[in-house]
Enzyme design. Sequence first.
Site, mmCIF file in Angstrom:
data_model
loop_
_atom_site.group_PDB
_atom_site.id
_atom_site.type_symbol
_atom_site.label_atom_id
_atom_site.label_comp_id
_atom_site.label_asym_id
_atom_site.label_seq_id
_atom_site.Cartn_x
_atom_site.Cartn_y
_atom_site.Cartn_z
ATOM 1 N N HIS A 149 0.870 -1.252 0.143
ATOM 2 C CA HIS A 149 -0.022 0.115 -0.041
ATOM 3 C C HIS A 149 0.698 1.068 -0.019
ATOM 4 C CE1 HIS A 149 -2.997 2.909 1.632
ATOM 5 N NE2 HIS A 149 -3.770 2.024 0.614
ATOM 6 N N HIS A 203 -4.912 6.801 -5.542
ATOM 7 C CA HIS A 203 -5.959 7.021 -4.759
ATOM 8 C C HIS A 203 -6.870 7.991 -5.574
ATOM 9 C CE1 HIS A 203 -4.124 5.182 -1.153
ATOM 10 N NE2 HIS A 203 -5.574 4.612 -0.946
ATOM 11 N N HIS A 207 -7.585 -1.795 -4.967
ATOM 12 C CA HIS A 207 -7.804 -2.201 -3.648
ATOM 13 C C HIS A 207 -8.341 -3.605 -3.552
ATOM 14 C CE1 HIS A 207 -7.173 2.142 -2.505
ATOM 15 N NE2 HIS A 207 -6.410 1.537 -1.485
ATOM 16 N N HIS A 256 -14.559 6.908 2.877
ATOM 17 C CA HIS A 256 -13.217 6.213 2.877
ATOM 18 C C HIS A 256 -12.061 6.807 3.698
ATOM 19 C CE1 HIS A 256 -9.474 5.915 1.105
ATOM 20 N NE2 HIS A 256 -9.289 4.420 1.563
ATOM 21 N N HIS A 270 -10.588 6.489 7.746
ATOM 22 C CA HIS A 270 -9.223 6.166 7.943
ATOM 23 C C HIS A 270 -8.539 7.192 9.042
ATOM 24 C CE1 HIS A 270 -6.919 3.590 5.179
ATOM 25 N NE2 HIS A 270 -7.928 4.000 4.190
ATOM 26 N N PHE A 297 -1.490 6.947 4.582
ATOM 27 C CA PHE A 297 -1.698 5.964 3.705
ATOM 28 C C PHE A 297 -0.290 5.084 3.894
ATOM 29 C CE2 PHE A 297 -4.146 8.481 0.591
ATOM 30 C CZ PHE A 297 -5.461 7.901 1.079
ATOM 31 N N HIS A 343 -11.440 -1.767 3.963
ATOM 32 C CA HIS A 343 -11.651 -1.673 2.639
ATOM 33 C C HIS A 343 -12.409 -2.861 1.955
ATOM 34 C CE1 HIS A 343 -9.244 1.320 0.597
ATOM 35 N NE2 HIS A 343 -8.653 1.526 1.839
HETATM 36 CU CU1 C2O Z 1 -5.422 2.986 -0.247
HETATM 37 CU CU2 C2O Z 1 -7.984 3.183 2.397
HETATM 38 O O1 C2O Z 1 -6.449 3.563 1.334
#
Ligand code: C2O
Length: 593
Positions: A185, A203, A212, A337, A341, A358, A371
């Site tokens: 990632h 992203h 993902h 999303h 995070h 990230f 995810h």
């Molecule tokens: Cu690639 Cu939720 O981040």
Amino acid sequence: MASTTIPISCITTTNLSSSSPHPFPRNHPKISLINSNAPKRQNTISCASSSSNEDGHKNPVPSSSENISDRKLDRRNVLLGLGGLYGAYTADPFALAAPVPAPDITKCGTATISFSEDKVPYSCCPPFYGTISDYTVPSFTRLNVRPAAHTVSKSYIRKYKTAIKKMKELPCDDPRNFYQQANVHCAYCNGAYQLAGAAYDIHPSWLFFPFHRWYLYFYERILQSLINDPTFALPYWNWDNPPGMFFPEIFDDDESSPLYDEFRNQEHRGRFLMDLAYAGQDLAAKEPQIVKNNLAIMYRQMVTNAPCPLLFFGAALRADGYGPSGSANGTVVNVPHNSVHRWVGDPRTEHNEDMGNFYSAAKDPVFYCHHSNVDRMWTIWKTLGGKRMDIDDPDYLNSEFLFYDENKNLVKVKIGDSLDNEKLGYKFQDMPTPWRRFKLTRKRSKALRSVKSIPPAEDVLPATLTKILTFSVARPATSRTKADKEETEELLNLGLEYDDTKYIRFDVFLNDDEEVNELELDRAEYASSFANLAHVHEGGSDAPTTTTWSLPITELLEDLGIEGDDKVVVTLVPKCGGRAMNITKAEITLVAC
Ligand code: C2O
């Protein structure tokens, strides 16, 4: 074949604090685990936790006299909306019509920590033995079912913990090792790989969902092989459904569990209700209101604001990089999303590790659970009707990624093979989607002051978002017919210029003014929330990011009964970091998307 081996390191969560140039403050209050009384909500948390200025670190918060417009401007546009919508999925005269190729591992370089210019203090690059093969998706006779995390059985939890434990115990240079997997990632998202000669991040583009999906696919297969159980499937964090709007307990039931991660927001443990548009500050709203807000947010991001692929998936990204059309997040990428995070990331750390950045996010096992639900949103979105379908552009379908499979083979995959989760051998446990028909009705009780007395956007903007801003925006057409509405989307385009090293959140309302009830989002006046999670700072510039954020407003105008008006009143409510956000302009356009 000659092998090129790039030195790698086995990263553990514990060496993060000691190897970091700015060690985490250690004098934080310890909050007890799984408190039956949810921690008290407070409205005083600094939402600029990424700046760490209290600890004397770098990235000082601008003083109140300094705002973003005083800083040097980066004219490299990062556009959603105008440039993005006109140029992205249609013929862009500047676009090199070619898919994004698999990254060149031999050129994998240093990664940059999101929200900063700091370099990741270790290599995120995978080991490379010189052989890459094309991946063939096996055929599945039976589908595995990914369960909702809050519903799983004791035996499932045991299995899951064993699998992750084994993954953590693999040798450091085994590409299936837990930390090697986390680095996948970091490499794709924090600029270790190059596209068209520049560091890139998958992203803010149409690569987000398929990248993902493939990433979790191989991760899940590695877990299956480690416990010798091909039926094992990753859980999903059902944050779009009220019983799932808490931190999933299976990741926090025991601090010695392989599913536990110490770098999480301690306030949000136990039965602390999530705010799906969180950006560093918990809202003062009451719990039942927060649940309704979350359902409203889901409805807006999945239905209202994502009527077509571009707005759902994000900007096109081709072999020539982001180019003049710029990068742009899809609706769900932005909220919930990014916000989830952040909600998990630990504000005691310098960069909101692990989930809030990230480069470190996938070091928290809950990443894959989060995810898995993001992936589920892709599947559900395509069932919502209208133009909600997969992208058929060959540049998209033929774009490639590299992953190590469960046998340590480095394989190349194509996006075109990932569109249907069932072809990849899994589906999702059925759970209610109460947001789907969460009708948002007009709620403002007081009459709006006359539109004539509200200043036009041109008189108010540009302005820094240090207070609520209200202005009117002229519409290019009124009383549009049904056929016309099916043809083109009416978009409110907000020009944004902001410091992406700061947490910023603001909410957008239509037909409402300074007296807006900002804690209530479950109503027709609420359009959307902006919550950024920073991009990599390419080129080390501290210039602001510029973007155009486009919100479809056709449905809102109907629900508010103002389709006949030639002007719309727009109100922007800063929730966090408004000082770092300049609103440069607002206009309404009609676009076929
Ligand atoms: Cu690639 Cu939720 O981040």
